[in-house]
Scaffold this motif. Structure first.
Motif, mmCIF file in Angstrom:
data_model
loop_
_atom_site.group_PDB
_atom_site.id
_atom_site.type_symbol
_atom_site.label_atom_id
_atom_site.label_comp_id
_atom_site.label_asym_id
_atom_site.label_seq_id
_atom_site.Cartn_x
_atom_site.Cartn_y
_atom_site.Cartn_z
ATOM 1 N N CYS A 105 0.803 -1.220 0.144
ATOM 2 C CA CYS A 105 -0.061 0.153 -0.153
ATOM 3 C C CYS A 105 1.082 1.208 -0.015
ATOM 4 O O CYS A 105 1.769 1.448 0.716
ATOM 5 C CB CYS A 105 -0.936 0.044 1.216
ATOM 6 N N PHE A 149 -2.292 0.615 -4.765
ATOM 7 C CA PHE A 149 -1.888 -0.604 -4.378
ATOM 8 C C PHE A 149 -1.415 -1.355 -5.382
ATOM 9 O O PHE A 149 -1.776 -1.105 -6.645
ATOM 10 C CB PHE A 149 -3.394 -1.403 -3.905
ATOM 11 N N VAL A 157 -3.043 -4.024 3.904
ATOM 12 C CA VAL A 157 -3.242 -4.795 2.941
ATOM 13 C C VAL A 157 -3.333 -6.239 3.669
ATOM 14 O O VAL A 157 -2.610 -6.878 4.136
ATOM 15 C CB VAL A 157 -2.051 -4.762 1.881
#
Length: 293
Positions: free
Chosen positions: A161, A172, A195
């Motif tokens: 991220c 992302f 994430v």
């Protein structure tokens, strides 16, 4: 059990390196401030010299990263076993351990480090390529343009991220662990953290908008769900337990005002898109990261 790393080191006197709760909210262990994780040489560079953030584990040990220090703890007794020699910089964020390698968010230098027992590699997430070891920055901000803060291993790839410091939507992406082939898959949210991947869907937290993000890894299309008021609560901290998303909400300090009982663990139902508050974290006001062990 859930390990929680607080970020109260400027706000509370009863600071901890980490806290351990069960998922019913019972406190199992409170690890006191560990001065061996202090980085005195970083005084005046934009962060407290003691700032634990990243959490990793293997079968036997728990690892806690604080700037340039990586502490090793017994996973059952939580006894401190000393420091692990991994090259790091100021403002380390998330870490993960994969076999003998440590993957480290070198946030201050826009890189993810891959550190084995002998060699290290550095993947520049702003250029999407391998680079030489970055120059040591003079502070937390001078070399940090994308603020990479979160990493997750899935299907032979390291997903990450890019917070992007509020200048543009967060991004992302991933790189392949073997080939370093990489791609940015989506731009969504604002000042995102975390994430996690469940059922081929990437989940993250949009901290500035109070939303949870879903990105379908097949279509690479994002969807967001507003789950709380970002003016009062700061989303940061996420993991997966029994096919449920476990997340953390913290206090957002505004003009010195601290809402009571506003630091908590909750679950997100991926089918109904609803949040269930599980328990309050009474020993912390702000949380950097969480990990279920």
């Amino acid at each position: 059990m859930i390990v929680i790393v607080p970020d109260d080191h400027k706000y509370r006197k009863d600071n901890h390196t980490f806290l351990v709760y069960d998922l019913d909210g019972r406190l199992i262990h409170a690890s006191p401030t560990n001065t061996e994780l202090n980085c005195e040489e970083l005084t005046g560079q934009g962060r407290p010299i003691f700032r634990p953030f990243g959490i990793a584990c293997d079968d036997d040990y728990l690892y806690i990263a604080s700037h340039k220090k990586l502490g090793k703890y017994n996973k059952k007794t939580f006894e401190f076993y000393g420091l692990v020699d991994v090259p790091m910089f100021i403002n380390t964020h998330q870490i993960l351990k994969s076999h003998d390698d440590f993957y480290v968010c070198h946030t201050a230098v826009d890189a993810i480090g891959v550190h084995g027992k002998i060699n290290s590699a550095y993947f520049d997430v702003s250029k999407l390529k391998l680079v030489e070891r970055p120059t040591t920055p003079i502070d937390v901000e001078s070399h940090d343009t994308v603020h990479v803060n979160s990493i997750h291993e899935h299907d032979g790839k390291i997903y990450f991220c890019l917070h992007n410091r509020g200048r543009i939507p967060s991004q992302f992406g991933y790189f392949d662990k073997l080939t370093y082939q990489s791609k940015i898959i989506a731009s969504v949210g604002l000042c995102c953290h975390e994430v996690q991947i469940l059922n081929n869907t990437l989940y993250s937290l949009s901290s500035e908008t109070g939303e949870i993000i879903e990105i379908d890894l097949d279509t690479e299309q994002p969807v967001t769900y507003r789950i709380l008021n970002p003016d009062k609560t700061f989303l940061r901290g996420m993991d997966i337990q029994d096919d449920k998303i476990i997340l953390c909400g913290s206090n957002r300090y505004t003009n010195g005002s601290i809402p009571m009982n506003n630091c908590f663990i909750a679950s997100f139902n991926t089918v109904t898109k609803t949040v269930n508050r599980l328990f309050n974290i009474n020993n912390a006001d702000i949380v950097n990261s969480i990990k279920i062990i």
